[in-house]
Design an enzyme around this catalytic site. Structure first.
Site, PDB file in Angstrom:
ATOM      1  N   ASP A 180      34.750  33.336   0.026  1.00 33.67           N
ATOM      2  CA  ASP A 180      35.345  34.583  -0.460  1.00 33.67           C
ATOM      3  C   ASP A 180      36.720  34.809   0.153  1.00 33.67           C
ATOM      4  O   ASP A 180      36.997  34.351   1.269  1.00 33.67           O
ATOM      5  CB  ASP A 180      34.401  35.752  -0.119  1.00 33.67           C
TER       6      ASP A 180
ATOM      7  N   ASN B 116      39.909  34.480  -1.648  1.00 32.11           N
ATOM      8  CA  ASN B 116      41.067  33.812  -2.254  1.00 32.11           C
ATOM      9  C   ASN B 116      42.085  34.818  -2.784  1.00 32.11           C
ATOM     10  O   ASN B 116      43.297  34.626  -2.636  1.00 32.11           O
ATOM     11  CB  ASN B 116      40.627  32.942  -3.435  1.00 32.11           C
TER      12      ASN B 116
ATOM     13  N   ARG C  83      42.650  37.980  -1.867  1.00 29.10           N
ATOM     14  CA  ARG C  83      43.370  38.663  -0.785  1.00 29.10           C
ATOM     15  C   ARG C  83      44.382  37.731  -0.109  1.00 29.10           C
ATOM     16  O   ARG C  83      45.461  38.140   0.273  1.00 29.10           O
ATOM     17  CB  ARG C  83      42.368  39.205   0.257  1.00 29.10           C
ATOM     18  N   TRP C  84      44.007  36.481   0.023  1.00 26.63           N
ATOM     19  CA  TRP C  84      44.918  35.505   0.639  1.00 26.63           C
ATOM     20  C   TRP C  84      46.203  35.422  -0.179  1.00 26.63           C
ATOM     21  O   TRP C  84      47.305  35.398   0.366  1.00 26.63           O
ATOM     22  CB  TRP C  84      44.219  34.144   0.691  1.00 26.63           C
TER      23      TRP C  84
ATOM     24  N   HIS D 213      43.102  30.885  -5.472  1.00 27.78           N
ATOM     25  CA  HIS D 213      42.022  29.979  -5.893  1.00 27.78           C
ATOM     26  C   HIS D 213      42.467  28.523  -5.743  1.00 27.78           C
ATOM     27  O   HIS D 213      41.698  27.667  -5.316  1.00 27.78           O
ATOM     28  CB  HIS D 213      41.625  30.256  -7.348  1.00 27.78           C
TER      29      HIS D 213
ATOM     30  N   SER E 223      30.027  33.283  -9.527  1.00 25.72           N
ATOM     31  CA  SER E 223      28.794  34.048  -9.716  1.00 25.72           C
ATOM     32  C   SER E 223      28.686  34.517 -11.151  1.00 25.72           C
ATOM     33  O   SER E 223      29.667  34.528 -11.900  1.00 25.72           O
ATOM     34  CB  SER E 223      28.770  35.257  -8.780  1.00 25.72           C
TER      35      SER E 223
ATOM     36  N   ARG F   6      35.534  39.356 -14.503  1.00 27.06           N
ATOM     37  CA  ARG F   6      36.949  39.360 -14.093  1.00 27.06           C
ATOM     38  C   ARG F   6      37.859  39.193 -15.320  1.00 27.06           C
ATOM     39  O   ARG F   6      37.399  38.764 -16.375  1.00 27.06           O
ATOM     40  CB  ARG F   6      37.184  38.240 -13.087  1.00 27.06           C
TER      41      ARG F   6
ATOM     42  N   LEU G 245      25.386  13.227   1.701  1.00 21.20           N
ATOM     43  CA  LEU G 245      25.379  14.681   1.505  1.00 21.20           C
ATOM     44  C   LEU G 245      25.029  15.046   0.062  1.00 21.20           C
ATOM     45  O   LEU G 245      25.558  14.449  -0.876  1.00 21.20           O
ATOM     46  CB  LEU G 245      26.783  15.222   1.832  1.00 21.20           C
TER      47      LEU G 245
ATOM     48  N   ARG H 181      29.694  33.314   5.367  1.00 19.62           N
ATOM     49  CA  ARG H 181      30.532  34.044   4.415  1.00 19.62           C
ATOM     50  C   ARG H 181      31.902  34.241   5.029  1.00 19.62           C
ATOM     51  O   ARG H 181      32.032  34.655   6.187  1.00 19.62           O
ATOM     52  CB  ARG H 181      29.952  35.399   4.033  1.00 19.62           C
TER      53      ARG H 181
ATOM     54  N   ARG I  60      27.895  41.247   3.066  1.00 16.25           N
ATOM     55  CA  ARG I  60      26.900  41.336   1.997  1.00 16.25           C
ATOM     56  C   ARG I  60      26.634  39.948   1.434  1.00 16.25           C
ATOM     57  O   ARG I  60      27.396  39.011   1.659  1.00 16.25           O
ATOM     58  CB  ARG I  60      27.368  42.293   0.898  1.00 16.25           C
TER      59      ARG I  60
ATOM     60  N   SER J 169      25.939  39.404  -1.974  1.00 12.89           N
ATOM     61  CA  SER J 169      26.479  39.290  -3.343  1.00 12.89           C
ATOM     62  C   SER J 169      25.629  38.413  -4.272  1.00 12.89           C
ATOM     63  O   SER J 169      26.139  37.553  -4.976  1.00 12.89           O
ATOM     64  CB  SER J 169      27.925  38.773  -3.302  1.00 12.89           C
TER      65      SER J 169
HETATM   66  C1  IPE Z   1      30.945  36.155  -4.232  1.00 10.45           C
HETATM   67  O1  IPE Z   1      32.202  36.680  -4.057  1.00 10.45           O
HETATM   68  C2  IPE Z   1      30.977  35.085  -5.304  1.00 10.45           C
HETATM   69  C3  IPE Z   1      31.626  33.840  -4.927  1.00 10.45           C
HETATM   70  C4  IPE Z   1      32.118  33.565  -3.759  1.00 10.45           C
HETATM   71  C5  IPE Z   1      31.682  32.837  -5.961  1.00 10.45           C
HETATM   72  P1  IPE Z   1      32.671  37.995  -4.842  1.00 10.45           P
HETATM   73  O2  IPE Z   1      34.068  38.262  -4.444  1.00 10.45           O
HETATM   74  O3  IPE Z   1      32.415  37.833  -6.291  1.00 10.45           O
HETATM   75  O4  IPE Z   1      31.669  39.097  -4.277  1.00 10.45           O
HETATM   76  P2  IPE Z   1      31.877  40.669  -4.091  1.00 10.45           P
HETATM   77  O5  IPE Z   1      32.357  41.208  -5.416  1.00 10.45           O
HETATM   78  O6  IPE Z   1      32.877  40.852  -3.012  1.00 10.45           O
HETATM   79  O7  IPE Z   1      30.532  41.172  -3.693  1.00 10.45           O
HETATM   80  C1  IPE Z   2      36.371  34.013  -3.976  1.00  8.61           C
HETATM   81  O1  IPE Z   2      37.538  34.713  -3.786  1.00  8.61           O
HETATM   82  C2  IPE Z   2      36.425  33.104  -5.173  1.00  8.61           C
HETATM   83  C3  IPE Z   2      35.563  33.530  -6.291  1.00  8.61           C
HETATM   84  C4  IPE Z   2      34.778  34.569  -6.285  1.00  8.61           C
HETATM   85  C5  IPE Z   2      35.608  32.725  -7.497  1.00  8.61           C
HETATM   86  P1  IPE Z   2      37.820  36.084  -4.516  1.00  8.61           P
HETATM   87  O2  IPE Z   2      38.484  35.795  -5.817  1.00  8.61           O
HETATM   88  O3  IPE Z   2      36.591  36.900  -4.615  1.00  8.61           O
HETATM   89  O4  IPE Z   2      38.869  36.772  -3.533  1.00  8.61           O
HETATM   90  P2  IPE Z   2      38.893  38.278  -3.029  1.00  8.61           P
HETATM   91  O5  IPE Z   2      37.524  38.583  -2.519  1.00  8.61           O
HETATM   92  O6  IPE Z   2      39.233  39.088  -4.206  1.00  8.61           O
HETATM   93  O7  IPE Z   2      39.914  38.303  -1.964  1.00  8.61           O
HETATM   94 MG    MG Z   3      35.718  38.275  -3.407  1.00  9.62          MG
END
Ligand code: IPE
Ligand code: IPE
Ligand code: MG
Length: 249
Positions: free
Chosen positions: A28, A30, A32-33, A45, A73, A79, A139, A196, A202, A204
Site C-alpha cells: 500500500d 503507491n 501517496r508516494w 504504481h 482488490s 477507482r 518460491l 502492510r 487494517r 482491507s
Molecule cells: C489494499 O489497499 C489493496 C491492495 C494493496 C491491492 P487499498 O489502498 O485498496 O486499501 P484501503 O482502501 O486503504 O483500505
Molecule cells: C497500493 O497503493 C496499490 C493498489 C491498491 C493497487 P495505493 O494505490 O492504494 O496507494 P495509496 O494508499 O492511495 O497511497
Molecule cells: Mg491504498
C-alpha cells in the site's frame, strides 16, 4: 533477475530454522508516494514495481516457500477508470517482462481471486505465466487479483453447498478443518507473517480466513520505498515473537 545466487539467512541476520513459511504483503501507499512528489498516482504504481522485484527476488534467494502479494482488490475496481486501466497494463507488462527470469529462478506463479473479472489481455498473460511455471519447486508467488477475503469465503461456501447437493458431502462434514479445501488455494499454508506498508492499521479484506493467527508487521514506509532490508527487519522481528495459538507457554 537472471539466475540468482542464494543467500544464506545468516548473512542477513536471520535464523534459517525459523523462517516464516508463508509471507503475505498488503502493498500500500503507491498513490501517496507519487503525491509527495507532485506526480500522478500511476507514477507511484510504476515505482512500486521495483519493490515487487526486489522482494520477490529476496524471498526466492533466502528460500521462503510462499509469498502472497495483494496486487488488486475487488474494491479497487471502484477507482477511476484511467487508474484501473493503467494498473491492468502495468500488471500485464510485469508478467510479460519477468516471467522468463522467474522461471529461471524456479519460481512458481499462482493467482487467487475472481480472475475472470480481469481483462482478457491480463488473463492471457497470467495463464501463460502460471502454465510455464507450474512445475517449479522454488518460491511460490501468489498474486491476489480482483481478490476479496469475504468473496473468497462466500465462493468457498457456495462450492461446499454444491458438493452437499451432489450428495458427495454431508453438512456435518463442513468444519474449520475441512472448509479450507474450498478456498482459492487449498494447498497453500496460512501466512505466518502479514506485512502492510504505508502505516494503515487494517486488513482491507485480505485473506480473512487465512490470517487468523498470522503475525502482523506494519511499516510506515510507502510501498515504492519498501526494499529487502525492511523485509529482513520484519522477518527478524517475527523470529523474536512467541506464537501461542491460544495456548500457554
Ligand atoms: C489494499 O489497499 C489493496 C491492495 C494493496 C491491492 P487499498 O489502498 O485498496 O486499501 P484501503 O482502501 O486503504 O483500505
Ligand atoms: C497500493 O497503493 C496499490 C493498489 C491498491 C493497487 P495505493 O494505490 O492504494 O496507494 P495509496 O494508499 O492511495 O497511497
Ligand atoms: Mg491504498
Amino acid at each position: 533477475m537472471a539466475k540468482e545466487k542464494k543467500i544464506h539467512p545468516h548473512e542477513v541476520g536471520l535464523d534459517p530454522g525459523e523462517l516464516p513459511q508463508h509471507i503475505a504483503i498488503i502493498m500500500d501507499g503507491n498513490g501517496r508516494w507519487a503525491r509527495d512528489r507532485g506526480r500522478p498516482r500511476i507514477f507511484g504504481h510504476k515505482a512500486g514495481i521495483e519493490s515487487v522485484r526486489d522482494v520477490v527476488k529476496a524471498c526466492s534467494q533466502i528460500d521462503i516457500k510462499y509469498l502472497t502479494l495483494y496486487t488488486f482488490s475487488r474494491e479497487n475496481w471502484r477507482r477511476p477508470k484511467a487508474e484501473v486501466s493503467a494498473l491492468m497494463r502495468i500488471l500485464r507488462n510485469l508478467l510479460r517482462n519477468e516471467i522468463k527470469e522467474l522461471d529461471e529462478n524456479d519460481v512458481r506463479v499462482m493467482a487467487i481471486g475472481r480472475i475472470n473479472d480481469l481483462p482478457d489481455f491480463v488473463q492471457k498473460e497470467l495463464s501463460r505465466a502460471v502454465d510455464k511455471t507450474r512445475d517449479n519447486k522454488g518460491l511460490t508467488l501468489i498474486l491476489a487479483l480482483s481478490y476479496g477475503g469475504r468473496g473468497e469465503i462466500a465462493d468457498a461456501a457456495s462450492r461446499a453447498a454444491k458438493r452437499v447437493l451432489d450428495g458427495r458431502l454431508a453438512p456435518e462434514e463442513i468444519n474449520e478443518d475441512t472448509f479450507g479445501q474450498f478456498l482459492y488455494a487449498p494447498d497453500v499454508p496460512d501466512p505466518d507473517l502479514l506485512i502492510r506498508t504505508s502505516g494503515e492499521l487494517r486488513v482491507s479484506n485480505f485473506l480473512l480466513w487465512q490470517i487468523a493467527y498470522s503475525e502482523i508487521w506494519v511499516t510506515d514506509l510507502l510501498w515504492p520505498d519498501f526494499t529487502r532490508n525492511e523485509l529482513f527487519k520484519a522477518i527478524a522481528d517475527f523470529q523474536k515473537r512467541e506464537r501461542r495459538f491460544g495456548g500457554v507457554e
